[in-house]
Design an enzyme around this catalytic site. Sequence first.
Site, short mmCIF file in Angstrom:
data_model
loop_
_atom_site.label_atom_id
_atom_site.label_comp_id
_atom_site.label_asym_id
_atom_site.label_seq_id
_atom_site.Cartn_x
_atom_site.Cartn_y
_atom_site.Cartn_z
N ASP A 183 1.12 -1.15 -0.33
CA ASP A 183 0.24 -0.05 0.12
C ASP A 183 1.35 0.74 0.11
OD1 ASP A 183 -1.28 1.89 1.02
OD2 ASP A 183 -3.00 0.99 1.63
N HIS A 184 0.94 1.84 -1.46
CA HIS A 184 1.91 2.54 -1.20
C HIS A 184 1.91 4.27 -0.38
CE1 HIS A 184 -0.06 5.29 -4.37
NE2 HIS A 184 0.76 5.88 -4.00
N HIS A 246 -5.58 2.62 1.01
CA HIS A 246 -4.88 4.29 1.77
C HIS A 246 -5.50 4.98 2.53
CE1 HIS A 246 -2.90 3.12 -1.95
NE2 HIS A 246 -3.51 4.24 -2.91
#
Length: 508
Positions: A183-184, A246
């Site tokens: 999950d950047h 996010h």
Amino acid sequence: MENPKNLIIIIFGASGDLASRKLIPAIFSLKSQKLLPEKYAILGVGRTRLTTEEFRTKMSEAIVSFSEEKVSDQNLISEFTQSLYYHASDSYSETGFLELKTYLSDLDNKYGIGGNYIFYMATPPNMYETIAVNLAGSGLSNQTDGFRRLIIEKPFGYDLESSRKLNKKLHEIILEDQIFRIDHYLGKETVQNLLVTRFANGIFEPLWNRNYIDRIEITSAENMGVGDRGGYYDTSGALRDMVQNHLLQMVGMTAMEPPSSMDADAIRNEVLKVFQSLQPIREEDVPNQVIRGQYTASLIRGECVAGYRYEKGVTIDSRTETYVAIKFFINNWRWGGVPFYMRTGKRLPTRVTEIVIHFKQTPHHLFRREAGKLSTNELIIRIQPDEGILLKFDMKEPGAGFNVKNVKMDFHYSDLANIKLTSAYERLLHDVMLGDSTLFSRDDEVETAWKFLEPIQKAWANSPAIKMYGYPAGTWGPRQANELIEGDGLTWRYPCKNLADEELYCEL
Ligand code: BG6
């Protein structure tokens, strides 16, 4: 910083956008910071017919075009691209994987790597299971000769059931600690700084609860439309694309209890507890607590912008949401009764992600203030852009009497001279190389996040009467999303590119 062991990174879907825009520039940046192991190779695998030479040329162009910092050292690029290889594979089939195994073993011998491999799934999500099964079938995920790690891009499933099924399948063939669900947002420096802000400072934590906090607002706005990702996005929508991962991870970091240590599981256990405490939104409450919208054509700065339904790859009668706002609660001792408002959308007036902690008013108003203005203490944690923190508080206006003015105290990361904010992918790839899974979502976190969203997905699927509101591209989403918060006597904060500014349409 520690350097990882010698390794090969295998990127499935290497001819796609993610590899050229994010992964290869991030690995190159690690190289320029001397954070790669002594011996390494990167093997791109994809269906597109490319030779290794063509792949190297394409990636060296990508490094120049997409690196976050301007790259001009051509020698370093050439040196780096010499370690890139490409293996075209017609299908991700069993035979394809046996060929891949031979290719990898030759590469491993050539470099003297010793069997440490990281497999990155940068393919469409419907390929994840097939790739994992074939990796296991060909023995490539077997850790007898070195470590074997699997990075899985989001979305991890498209609902609770599919995420459970995927987890189950993966657990049949590999260990949970070999899986790195990316999950950047967790790789963003400012998201990690949430933990430091909360738990390294004695002044915030005592106030961080229902006794002192009135509400929390989380916004992740984008000014771009879906661009050329319409085909993917139309099957996803904002809820799956942004909220499930996010936004909920930011909720987790904001609301979690202090972990007992900085250990990966200690942190993820606390995030999981937050997800488990999310008050379920009942299907019948969805129309009141969740607003969805879709952007329509508009004129932005004199330029005609197409509506979502006219974007490439999107169906003309699409009911996919490009905007979602949710009001929800967390049922635990710390947060009971505190409303959380979160919103995300494409084609909003600006690109900004931030968390606003609104503190409660003083119990008694002693001083005069500007007409209509009540005392507001807000702590704004800016994730991007103009990364930093802003605290709003009241001060006496100089002069006679006791007139009060709300002032702002701000810290901007950009003020830290010579400090470069590492890109999310750089940080996360380096963590996988070191085997550190702190910033990756665990199986139970992902499933619990989906579980929270399940009634919303079901309500939207089962009740066509739940409205999809239009909003003109370049505005702050549908009017009904304002009503969601105005019903509680509040308004959203309208953030601008600069942390300290706020105004409805300041970028226009
Ligand atoms: C991705 C979503 O995960 O995050 C995109 O798929 C979105 O739709 C992107 O644009 C936003 O990331 P960032 O880092 O630009 O805020």
